[in-house]
Design a protein around this motif. Structure first.
Motif, short mmCIF file in Angstrom:
data_model
loop_
_atom_site.label_atom_id
_atom_site.label_comp_id
_atom_site.label_asym_id
_atom_site.label_seq_id
_atom_site.Cartn_x
_atom_site.Cartn_y
_atom_site.Cartn_z
N PHE A 68 -59.62 28.41 -12.20
CA PHE A 68 -59.11 29.33 -12.13
C PHE A 68 -57.82 29.89 -11.10
O PHE A 68 -56.71 30.24 -11.29
N SER A 69 -58.09 29.27 -9.60
CA SER A 69 -56.61 29.33 -9.20
C SER A 69 -55.74 28.77 -9.27
O SER A 69 -54.29 29.43 -9.35
N LEU A 70 -55.47 27.08 -9.65
CA LEU A 70 -54.75 26.03 -10.06
C LEU A 70 -54.55 27.29 -11.55
O LEU A 70 -53.09 27.14 -11.59
N LEU A 71 -55.09 27.81 -12.72
CA LEU A 71 -54.46 28.29 -13.70
C LEU A 71 -53.64 29.92 -13.31
O LEU A 71 -52.90 29.33 -14.04
N VAL A 72 -54.21 30.35 -12.29
CA VAL A 72 -53.22 31.25 -11.94
C VAL A 72 -51.51 30.78 -11.73
O VAL A 72 -50.59 31.44 -11.99
N GLY A 73 -51.59 29.60 -10.69
CA GLY A 73 -50.73 29.26 -10.66
C GLY A 73 -49.54 28.90 -12.06
O GLY A 73 -48.40 28.87 -12.59
N VAL A 74 -50.36 27.83 -13.15
CA VAL A 74 -49.99 27.64 -14.48
C VAL A 74 -49.41 28.73 -14.55
O VAL A 74 -48.42 29.01 -15.31
N ALA A 75 -50.01 30.26 -15.08
CA ALA A 75 -49.34 31.36 -15.54
C ALA A 75 -48.45 31.99 -14.94
O ALA A 75 -47.92 32.45 -15.96
N ILE A 122 -57.59 34.75 -4.14
CA ILE A 122 -56.26 33.98 -4.68
C ILE A 122 -55.40 35.43 -3.99
O ILE A 122 -54.14 35.24 -4.11
N GLY A 123 -55.82 36.80 -4.36
CA GLY A 123 -55.03 38.05 -4.41
C GLY A 123 -54.34 38.01 -2.79
O GLY A 123 -53.32 38.15 -2.38
N MET A 124 -54.53 37.53 -1.73
CA MET A 124 -54.09 36.70 -0.80
C MET A 124 -53.10 36.06 -0.35
O MET A 124 -51.80 35.60 0.09
N GLY A 125 -52.98 35.19 -1.17
CA GLY A 125 -52.65 34.03 -1.60
C GLY A 125 -51.12 33.81 -2.15
O GLY A 125 -50.13 33.91 -2.24
N ILE A 185 -55.46 29.89 2.75
CA ILE A 185 -54.21 28.63 2.93
C ILE A 185 -54.73 27.81 1.93
O ILE A 185 -53.38 28.00 1.43
N PRO A 186 -55.16 27.02 2.42
CA PRO A 186 -55.14 25.76 0.95
C PRO A 186 -55.40 25.98 -0.17
O PRO A 186 -55.18 25.09 -1.01
N THR A 187 -56.09 27.32 -0.03
CA THR A 187 -56.48 27.22 -1.97
C THR A 187 -54.31 27.88 -2.32
O THR A 187 -54.59 28.11 -3.31
N ILE A 235 -65.14 25.24 2.61
CA ILE A 235 -64.44 25.71 3.57
C ILE A 235 -62.41 25.37 3.72
O ILE A 235 -62.12 25.30 4.31
N TRP A 236 -62.84 24.85 2.44
CA TRP A 236 -61.71 24.45 1.26
C TRP A 236 -60.44 22.93 2.10
O TRP A 236 -59.65 23.81 2.57
N THR A 237 -61.02 22.49 2.44
CA THR A 237 -60.95 21.77 3.19
C THR A 237 -59.35 20.61 2.37
O THR A 237 -58.90 20.67 1.60
N PRO A 238 -57.93 20.54 3.81
CA PRO A 238 -57.11 19.91 2.14
C PRO A 238 -57.42 18.42 1.87
O PRO A 238 -57.18 18.28 0.49
N ALA A 239 -58.12 17.91 2.37
CA ALA A 239 -58.58 16.95 1.29
C ALA A 239 -59.65 17.32 -0.13
O ALA A 239 -58.95 17.29 -1.38
#
Length: 427
Positions: A104-111, A165-168, A267-269, A321-325
């Motif tokens: 869902f987050s990645l598709l925000v960028g695609v859009a 998503i809103g914060m980023g 942040i990593p999101t 915790i959405w690690t960089p990895a």
């Protein structure tokens, strides 16, 4: 079965919530700023809509309660596999369910890759950015509202999908002015800086009271060495939340999130959304071709990078915790899923099967809200009007699944009704 319209004008594809994905060339906007977006005629990217719909279907399908069904049929490997992929893993690794939020987050960028330059060309950068900032506030507020349902007072937490998503999103909007090369650099800086901040934060000592922060005594996912900086509720993000979340009025003092989820994960999101913005540019720039090889190779490389970081003991793959990895690993898997949908729908031309998913994908925000608000009302209404045992007609074992199918049918029927009337909820 309805045909999926290849060229339909409708709401803007911002935040992954609206139906459009626009293709076109890159115009210059203003004398000082050349924008790497595009203002172009509206052309439906059905693969993106179907992928978004698939992601939201996975979220809505939680009502099928496959874990309960699996408990009733412990000998069924198929049900147990399906149940595993409908739940989040305890800590490291991933199930299919864990890919909902990164997709869902990645598709925000695609859009955004499709809509950015058109909006700036129409409104000017200042107004367009203000609009993006306002949308981000609405997303954060909606996330807090949904997480406060049934509470005595507002539950100020910001780890949910919409709030993250809103914060980023304002930062993503600013980054959309940059070249793709700079986006890759920004991704590296964000993930590298975030990793370093966690690595420098002191590791919890031997006397740390894990039980006090909701980590059970039989927890088997403790790390040692460098990886110990990413232990559950004993990390930089946990320390931040015990300060930040207690700045808000609360029913009780915030001590820890029992699932380990964190505010700082936005942040990593943002890194995941940057990967989406890069992929969206590739899709738009290659149109009408599909950059399948690029998606496959880049996706595989990202997955491999995440695995190497985990296996080498540098950074674990942990979604909670959405690690960089995790950003790299899940982003790569999302690229592969996007490649799959693009290959089937755009390259092979198999579109009709995707219609039920497109109905959901065109109204993803509506699907998100419905799934969070309607389940109890629908279930209680069925039982009130058709009998308390209506879902036990096929036996108590499959009853949770039967109940979920009924609820899911109401969800989809509502979205189909909205689709037919061209009612698309957007933020």
């Amino acid at each position: 079965m309805h045909d999926i319209p290849p060229n339909t004008k409708t709401a803007e594809a911002a935040h992954g919530s609206a139906p459009l994905s626009e293709r076109g060339e890159v115009p210059a906007v203003g004398a000082a700023l050349t924008l790497p977006g595009a203002a172009a005629p509206t052309v439906r990217n059905v693969a993106v809509d179907a992928y978004r719909g698939f992601v939201m279907f996975l979220m809505m399908a939680e009502v099928l309660q496959l874990a309960k069904v699996a408990a009733a049929y412990p000998g069924s490997w198929l049900i147990n596999v399906l149940a595993y992929h409908q739940t989040h893993v305890a800590w490291a690794g991933a199930s299919l369910h864990d890919l909902i939020q990164p997709s869902f987050s990645l598709l925000v960028g695609v859009a955004l890759a499709y809509s950015f330059a058109r909006r700036v060309a129409e409104d000017g950068f200042g107004k367009a950015f203000a609009h993006a900032a306002w949308r981000s506030l609405i997303l954060i507020a909606l996330g807090v509202f949904l997480r406060s349902m049934g509470r005595q007072q507002t539950n100020f937490t910001f780890e949910d999908t919409l709030s993250q998503i809103g914060m980023g999103y304002p930062f993503l909007f600013l980054l959309a002015t940059q070249s793709t090369r700079r986006l890759w650099i920004a991704l590296g800086v964000i993930l590298g800086g975030y990793w370093l901040a966690w690595a420098l934060f002191p590791v919890a000592g031997a006397g740390y009271d894990f039980a006090a922060v909701g980590v059970p005594a039989d927890w088997t996912h403790h790390y040692t060495g460098l990886m110990a900086h990413w232990n559950k509720n004993a990390n930089l993000g946990q320390a931040f939340d015990t300060w930040f979340l207690n700045l808000f009025p609360r029913e009780r003092l915030f001590v820890a999130n029992r699932g380990g989820y964190l505010t700082l994960s936005f942040i990593p999101t943002l890194g995941t959304m940057i990967l989406g913005l890069i992929a969206g540019r590739q899709l738009r720039g290659a149109s009408p071709r599909i950059p399948l090889q690029w998606l496959l190779v880049t996706g595989a490389a990202l997955v491999a990078a995440g695995v190497v970081l985990h296996v080498a003991g540098i950074n674990p793959i942990v979604k909670r915790i959405w690690t960089p990895a995790w950003t790299l690993f899940s982003g790569g898997l999302c690229y592969l899923l996007l490649a799959g949908f693009s290959w089937v729908i755009d390259m092979k031309g198999y579109r009709r099967w995707a219609f039920p998913l497109v109905v959901i994908g065109l109204n993803s925000i509506a699907a998100y809200v419905v799934a969070h608000l309607w389940e109890s009302f629908i279930v209680s209404s069925f039982k009130t009007h058709l009998g308390q045992g209506i879902f036990d007609l096929f036996g108590t074992g499959p009853a949770p699944f039967v109940e979920g199918v009924a609820v899911l049918a109401i969800y989809w029927g509502t979205l189909y009704w909205m689709y037919n009337r061209k009612v698309f909820l957007r933020i």
